[in-house]
Design an enzyme around this catalytic site. Structure first.
Site, PDB file in Angstrom:
ATOM      1  N   LEU A  93       0.787  -1.238   0.000  1.00 29.53           N
ATOM      2  CA  LEU A  93       0.000   0.000   0.000  1.00 29.53           C
ATOM      3  C   LEU A  93       0.815   1.282   0.000  1.00 29.53           C
ATOM      4  O   LEU A  93       0.288   2.355  -0.279  1.00 29.53           O
ATOM      5  CB  LEU A  93      -0.939   0.010   1.218  1.00 29.53           C
ATOM      6  CG  LEU A  93      -1.948  -1.139   1.277  1.00 29.53           C
ATOM      7  CD1 LEU A  93      -2.756  -1.070   2.558  1.00 29.53           C
ATOM      8  CD2 LEU A  93      -2.866  -1.113   0.066  1.00 29.53           C
ATOM      9  N   LYS A  94       2.091   1.184   0.324  1.00 30.23           N
ATOM     10  CA  LYS A  94       2.883   2.419   0.385  1.00 30.23           C
ATOM     11  C   LYS A  94       3.348   2.822  -1.011  1.00 30.23           C
ATOM     12  O   LYS A  94       3.387   2.001  -1.920  1.00 30.23           O
ATOM     13  CB  LYS A  94       4.086   2.220   1.305  1.00 30.23           C
ATOM     14  CG  LYS A  94       3.689   1.824   2.712  1.00 30.23           C
ATOM     15  CD  LYS A  94       4.656   2.352   3.710  1.00 30.23           C
ATOM     16  CE  LYS A  94       4.352   1.864   5.099  1.00 30.23           C
ATOM     17  NZ  LYS A  94       3.220   2.498   5.742  1.00 30.23           N
ATOM     18  N   ASN A 110       1.503  -3.621 -10.736  1.00 33.87           N
ATOM     19  CA  ASN A 110       0.529  -3.658  -9.643  1.00 33.87           C
ATOM     20  C   ASN A 110      -0.836  -4.052 -10.185  1.00 33.87           C
ATOM     21  O   ASN A 110      -1.114  -3.871 -11.364  1.00 33.87           O
ATOM     22  CB  ASN A 110       0.438  -2.256  -9.000  1.00 33.87           C
ATOM     23  CG  ASN A 110      -0.527  -2.222  -7.827  1.00 33.87           C
ATOM     24  OD1 ASN A 110      -0.541  -3.126  -6.993  1.00 33.87           O
ATOM     25  ND2 ASN A 110      -1.345  -1.183  -7.755  1.00 33.87           N
ATOM     26  N   HIS A 112      -4.920  -3.373  -9.476  1.00 34.65           N
ATOM     27  CA  HIS A 112      -5.874  -2.508  -8.769  1.00 34.65           C
ATOM     28  C   HIS A 112      -7.266  -3.109  -8.954  1.00 34.65           C
ATOM     29  O   HIS A 112      -7.645  -3.449 -10.082  1.00 34.65           O
ATOM     30  CB  HIS A 112      -5.811  -1.088  -9.348  1.00 34.65           C
ATOM     31  CG  HIS A 112      -6.691  -0.144  -8.609  1.00 34.65           C
ATOM     32  ND1 HIS A 112      -6.340   0.404  -7.393  1.00 34.65           N
ATOM     33  CD2 HIS A 112      -7.939   0.328  -8.880  1.00 34.65           C
ATOM     34  CE1 HIS A 112      -7.318   1.179  -6.960  1.00 34.65           C
ATOM     35  NE2 HIS A 112      -8.299   1.150  -7.848  1.00 34.65           N
ATOM     36  N   ASP A 153      -1.674   4.548  -8.809  1.00 35.18           N
ATOM     37  CA  ASP A 153      -2.600   4.019  -9.823  1.00 35.18           C
ATOM     38  C   ASP A 153      -2.605   4.797 -11.139  1.00 35.18           C
ATOM     39  O   ASP A 153      -3.611   4.819 -11.844  1.00 35.18           O
ATOM     40  CB  ASP A 153      -4.041   3.985  -9.252  1.00 35.18           C
ATOM     41  CG  ASP A 153      -4.120   3.207  -7.959  1.00 35.18           C
ATOM     42  OD1 ASP A 153      -3.408   2.199  -7.832  1.00 35.18           O
ATOM     43  OD2 ASP A 153      -4.896   3.611  -7.077  1.00 35.18           O
ATOM     44  N   GLU A 182      -9.336 -11.238 -10.333  1.00 36.37           N
ATOM     45  CA  GLU A 182      -7.900 -10.970 -10.107  1.00 36.37           C
ATOM     46  C   GLU A 182      -7.100 -12.273 -10.218  1.00 36.37           C
ATOM     47  O   GLU A 182      -6.055 -12.318 -10.865  1.00 36.37           O
ATOM     48  CB  GLU A 182      -7.656 -10.416  -8.692  1.00 36.37           C
ATOM     49  CG  GLU A 182      -8.096  -9.000  -8.501  1.00 36.37           C
ATOM     50  CD  GLU A 182      -7.732  -8.473  -7.109  1.00 36.37           C
ATOM     51  OE1 GLU A 182      -6.683  -8.845  -6.575  1.00 36.37           O
ATOM     52  OE2 GLU A 182      -8.519  -7.686  -6.564  1.00 36.37           O
TER      53      GLU A 182
HETATM   54  C1  GRF Z   1      -5.951  -7.537  -3.860  1.00 35.43           C
HETATM   55  O1  GRF Z   1      -7.294  -7.353  -3.699  1.00 35.43           O
HETATM   56  C2  GRF Z   1      -5.388  -6.538  -4.845  1.00 35.43           C
HETATM   57  O2  GRF Z   1      -6.339  -6.003  -5.667  1.00 35.43           O
HETATM   58  C3  GRF Z   1      -4.816  -5.460  -3.988  1.00 35.43           C
HETATM   59  O3  GRF Z   1      -4.411  -6.102  -2.820  1.00 35.43           O
HETATM   60  C4  GRF Z   1      -5.177  -7.263  -2.590  1.00 35.43           C
HETATM   61  C5  GRF Z   1      -4.258  -8.372  -2.238  1.00 35.43           C
HETATM   62  O4  GRF Z   1      -4.989  -9.497  -1.814  1.00 35.43           O
HETATM   63  N1  GRF Z   1      -3.831  -4.718  -4.705  1.00 35.43           N
HETATM   64  P1  GRF Z   1      -4.273 -10.874  -1.524  1.00 35.43           P
HETATM   65  O5  GRF Z   1      -3.293 -10.640  -0.390  1.00 35.43           O
HETATM   66  O6  GRF Z   1      -3.588 -11.302  -2.767  1.00 35.43           O
HETATM   67  O7  GRF Z   1      -5.358 -11.823  -1.120  1.00 35.43           O
END
Ligand code: GRF
Length: 198
Positions: A93-94, A110, A112, A153, A182
């Site tokens: 997050l940083k 990354n 999103h 982003d 994802e």
């Molecule tokens: C995901 O939802 C992704 O979109 C975000 O961080 C989350 C990571 O989830 N960038 P995980 O640790 O892979 O379950």
């Protein structure tokens, strides 16, 4: 086991569940992709993602983010020592500094959990994103995979994939749908991206 042609490093956070890391590990194994996850960086010693690392025999390395400059210096060293091709963010997050992006000298990507450029930027992570998407009564959401630059982003978009959320009754339902997407899209996109590197 297929011998690895490509090596990646994964950068997680202290809260990461590691569901994307697991999806990647499974995808590379099941589809015999020549991609090795060389390490996963964790930023808290008790991060849940460590259990997944153990399950898939992935080297997990703790680096504290208390001093961000020091964190970046250590991370660069790990990336270079392991000769990885790309650094993959999953839940980190940083903000990484422009100096880091330049010095690490490999693509940093990354994922999103929304369709950028909408619903991105500072503070837009996890549930915040899905709540905003829900409150805006969006009919579709999805995932965006992008290069990391100096702004949250805003890096070049590599891939996007949509899902219909018109039947979702809560932000949690949207989150579940997007996370499933994802897990499908991130491993595939990483593989394609690596294949296009050389
Ligand atoms: C995901 O939802 C992704 O979109 C975000 O961080 C989350 C990571 O989830 N960038 P995980 O640790 O892979 O379950």
């Amino acid at each position: 086991m297929v011998s690895a042609k490509y090596k990646i490093g994964i950068l997680t956070s202290g809260m990461s569940r590691g569901s994307n890391l697991e999806a990647m590990a499974n995808y590379f194994i099941i589809n015999q992709k020549p991609v090795q996850i060389s390490f996963a960086i964790v930023t808290k010693k008790n991060a849940p993602v460590r259990e997944k690392c153990m399950k898939y025999h992935i080297n997990d390395i703790f680096i504290s983010t208390k001093d961000l400059q020091l964190f970046e210096d250590k991370l660069i060293k790990v990336c270079h020592e392991n000769s990885i091709d790309i650094l993959v963010l999953s839940g980190f997050l940083k903000k990484l500094s422009p100096k880091f992006i330049k010095r690490v000298n490999i693509p940093v990507i990354n994922i999103h959990p929304a369709l950028l450029p909408k619903f991105g930027g500072l503070g837009m992570y996890g549930k915040n994103v899905h709540e905003k998407v829900f409150n805006f009564k969006e009919k579709k959401s999805g995932v965006t995979i992008h290069l990391v630059n100096e702004n949250y982003d805003e890096g070049k978009i590599i891939a996007q994939s949509e899902c219909d959320i018109s039947d979702c009754k809560s932000a949690d339902e949207i989150a579940d749908k997007v996370l499933t997407l994802e897990h499908k899209v991130y491993p595939q996109t990483i593989t394609r991206f690596l294949e296009n590197l050389r």
